[in-house]
Design an enzyme around this catalytic site. Structure first.
Site, PDB file in Angstrom:
ATOM      1  N   ASP A 172      29.390  50.738   3.061  1.00  0.00           N
ATOM      2  CA  ASP A 172      28.617  49.497   3.068  1.00  0.00           C
ATOM      3  C   ASP A 172      27.297  49.578   2.315  1.00  0.00           C
ATOM      4  OD1 ASP A 172      30.351  47.746   4.508  1.00  0.00           O
ATOM      5  OD2 ASP A 172      29.925  48.906   6.306  1.00  0.00           O
ATOM      6  N   ASP A 195      37.275  44.551   3.471  1.00  0.00           N
ATOM      7  CA  ASP A 195      35.848  44.305   3.250  1.00  0.00           C
ATOM      8  C   ASP A 195      35.299  45.114   2.068  1.00  0.00           C
ATOM      9  OD1 ASP A 195      36.885  44.429   5.931  1.00  0.00           O
ATOM     10  OD2 ASP A 195      34.896  44.046   6.755  1.00  0.00           O
TER      11      ASP A 195
END
Length: 393
Positions: free
Chosen positions: A110, A175
């Site tokens: 991330d 994601d």
């Protein structure tokens, strides 16, 4: 520290030609007023804090290594872009530079979210060379997660905790498509094709392995990092392994739209269009365009909606319409945004802790952030406003 009163913000906004009238002006004025409230809560005392949500009457904060840590700074940059008001630039810089050390983070994927949404927007709007260096260092950190045998960026480490308990070895989540932009940008900035090649390899493997025949996506694909073989396909935040978790579908739509914008590879555009058609024509999608938390959730229509999935989808559809010339995608984005800006989803002025949107779902199976405001919902809502504004009239 207290900030400019909302009435002054409205006066400043009235001076910005692009925001004078209609839907955009109303929502920018609203965001200006709300985010000043949230800023006051974040900047209390001598520490700049990172907001995540508003639960039981209190703003919740997260450490800078949480995956959502870049979204609030990104929202402030979008406010600067929408208004031209230096107030937002000042606070965007403070909240961006607060997470500078994340450029070295290598233990999850991330870093792309965290640094591109903050430093990426800051660099785009200011050209600050120091921001460029942070972006490049973060791209190098993310690249360490590339697993050549599988051709993918590993999302989560799997040697401890709940990942190990599930028996995963090299989990990749849909994601992760969102984190490729920082790599594409690194090649654009430096000419070093290694970043681009990693991003394309990951996109190709995701295209090959994450999607079903109907263009819906699994949430998690677990690889053997040594051989590249697929060990299994699962969900983590959806209702079951075979379901279409709503935010994950929006990540896929956004990710392949973005990948096409950098590569001009027709297969990515085709995939983005296929995902869009799946979502927009899904029988469980409400007429107002805001999905339930999972397109296959039990109990529809008596279950939670997810404003975050809708905001991501709207932003992606604006970009997709621009790239392929299909005006229907823009109309669908407008429909979603109209719903999100209605009393059904938008916070009451002065309420919600300063967050813009209500009714998002973070991780329902674990009971985390269910039917609450979320910082990334607001970020993508503002990004959609920016994209709507830049392509209006």
């Amino acid at each position: 520290m207290k900030h400019f009163p909302a009435v002054l913000a409205i006066i400043l906004l009235m001076a910005v030609p692009a925001c004078r009238n209609g839907f955009l002006a109303d929502n920018v004025r609203f965001a200006d007023s709300q985010l000043r409230i949230l800023l006051d809560k974040c900047d209390e005392g001598d520490t700049v804090r990172v907001p995540a949500s508003f639960i039981d009457g209190e703003v919740t904060f997260v450490p800078i290594d949480d995956w959502v840590s870049g979204f609030f700074a990104g929202s402030l940059w979008y406010m600067y872009e929408l208004t031209g008001d230096g107030f937002w630039k000042e606070h965007a810089k403070a909240h961006t530079e607060r997470i500078d050390s994340i450029k070295y983070l290598k233990w999850h994927h991330d870093v792309g979210f965290m640094i591109y949404d903050s430093f990426g927007n800051g660099y785009r709007l200011t050209g600050d060379p120091a921001y460029r260096e942070v972006l490049l260092e973060a791209a190098r950190s993310l690249s360490t997660r590339f697993r050549p045998a599988a051709g993918i960026l590993q999302s989560w480490d799997a040697d401890s905790g709940w990942r190990k308990e599930r028996g995963w070895r090299c989990p990749v989540i849909i994601d992760n498509m969102m984190n490729l932009e920082i790599l594409f940008n690194a090649t654009k900035e430096t000419g070093d094709s290694s970043f681009y090649k990693i991003a394309v390899s990951h996109a190709d493997k995701t295209l090959q392995n994450h999607f079903r025949e109907d263009a819906s996506s699994y949430h998690v694909v677990d690889y053997d990092p040594d051989t590249g073989e697929i060990r299994g396909k699962y969900t983590f935040q959806g209702c079951d392994d075979s379901s279409a978790w709503a935010r994950g579908q929006s990540w896929g739509l956004y990710g392949f739209t973005m990948a096409y914008s950098y590569t001009k590879e027709a297969k990515y555009l085709d995939q983005a269009e296929r995902i869009a058609e799946f979502l927009l024509n899904h029988p469980s999608l409400p007429a107002d365009g805001v999905p339930y938390w999972d397109y296959d959730a039990p109990g529809i229509p008596d279950t939670y909606r997810d404003a975050s999935a809708a905001a991501i989808m709207a932003s992606a559809l604006y970009q997709l319409s621009e790239l392929d010339g299909n005006k229907e995608y823009r109309k669908e984005a407008d429909r979603i945004m109209t719903t999100l800006a209605s009393p059904s989803f938008r916070s009451e002025p002065g309420e919600g802790g300063g967050f813009l949107l209500q009714h998002s779902v973070g991780h329902l199976p674990a009971g985390g952030y269910v039917d609450v405001p979320l910082t990334y919902s607001d970020y993508y809502f503002l990004e959609a406003l920016v994209r709507k504004q830049s392509r209006r009239l």
